[in-house]
Design an enzyme around this catalytic site. Structure first.
Site, short mmCIF file in Angstrom:
data_model
loop_
_atom_site.label_atom_id
_atom_site.label_comp_id
_atom_site.label_asym_id
_atom_site.label_seq_id
_atom_site.Cartn_x
_atom_site.Cartn_y
_atom_site.Cartn_z
N CYS A 198 1.85 4.34 -6.91
CA CYS A 198 2.02 5.76 -7.17
C CYS A 198 2.59 6.65 -5.53
CB CYS A 198 0.56 6.23 -6.78
SG CYS A 198 -0.95 6.10 -6.35
N HIS A 200 -3.21 -16.99 -2.80
CA HIS A 200 -4.42 -16.61 -2.08
C HIS A 200 -5.95 -15.37 -3.31
CE1 HIS A 200 -3.40 -17.55 1.82
NE2 HIS A 200 -2.65 -19.01 0.59
#
Length: 148
Positions: free
Chosen positions: A67, A100
């Site tokens: 967006c 991660h």
């Protein structure tokens, strides 16, 4: 990472979504486009929720969304307990989000990055595996206890 990608954007992310969709399809990925499908003003949750549900149900393996700032659609996606949407504006952030955090949704700020940068971010996201190990226990703690 699998080959089925859910995609979603609002009007501010529409043009970048179309470029990214074409790019990932050229790399052999299957894209399920949840919209929007024009530059007409619209509300990002209308497209983010169905895209998130498709990833949660296993209908898509991962997602890419955008967006204007990336914040609104990311917040919406992350309301889903099994979604880990990461807002990425440089390739290194996308790499770490996968390594991660096992991010299963890449989110980009369409008004703040170039198409060239977006495609580099997408490459890092799609090519980086989750490291697991010490990171797995942290990822396991992300869902709130009341919704498990």
């Amino acid at each position: 990472m699998g080959k089925r990608i859910a995609m979603a954007s609002d009007h501010a992310g529409f043009e970048l979504k179309e470029a990214v969709k074409k790019y990932v399809e050229s790399k052999g990925y299957e894209v399920k486009d949840f919209g929007t499908h024009s530059l007409e003003s619209c509300d990002y949750p209308d497209f983010a929720h169905p895209a998130a549900e498709a990833v949660e149900k296993g209908e898509c393996d991962m997602g890419i969304a955008m967006c204007g700032s990336g914040n609104g659609i990311q917040m919406t996606l992350n309301k889903h307990q099994n979604i880990r949407a990461a807002l990425c504006w440089i390739p290194e952030i996308a790499k770490l989000a996968r390594q991660h955090n096992d991010a299963n949704f890449l989110v980009m700020p369409a008004r703040f990055i170039s198409e060239e940068t977006a495609l580099k971010i997408v490459d890092e996201y799609l090519s980086t595996p989750f490291e697991g190990g010490r990171h797995q226990k942290r990822v396991d703690k992300i869902p709130c206890g009341c919704c498990k």
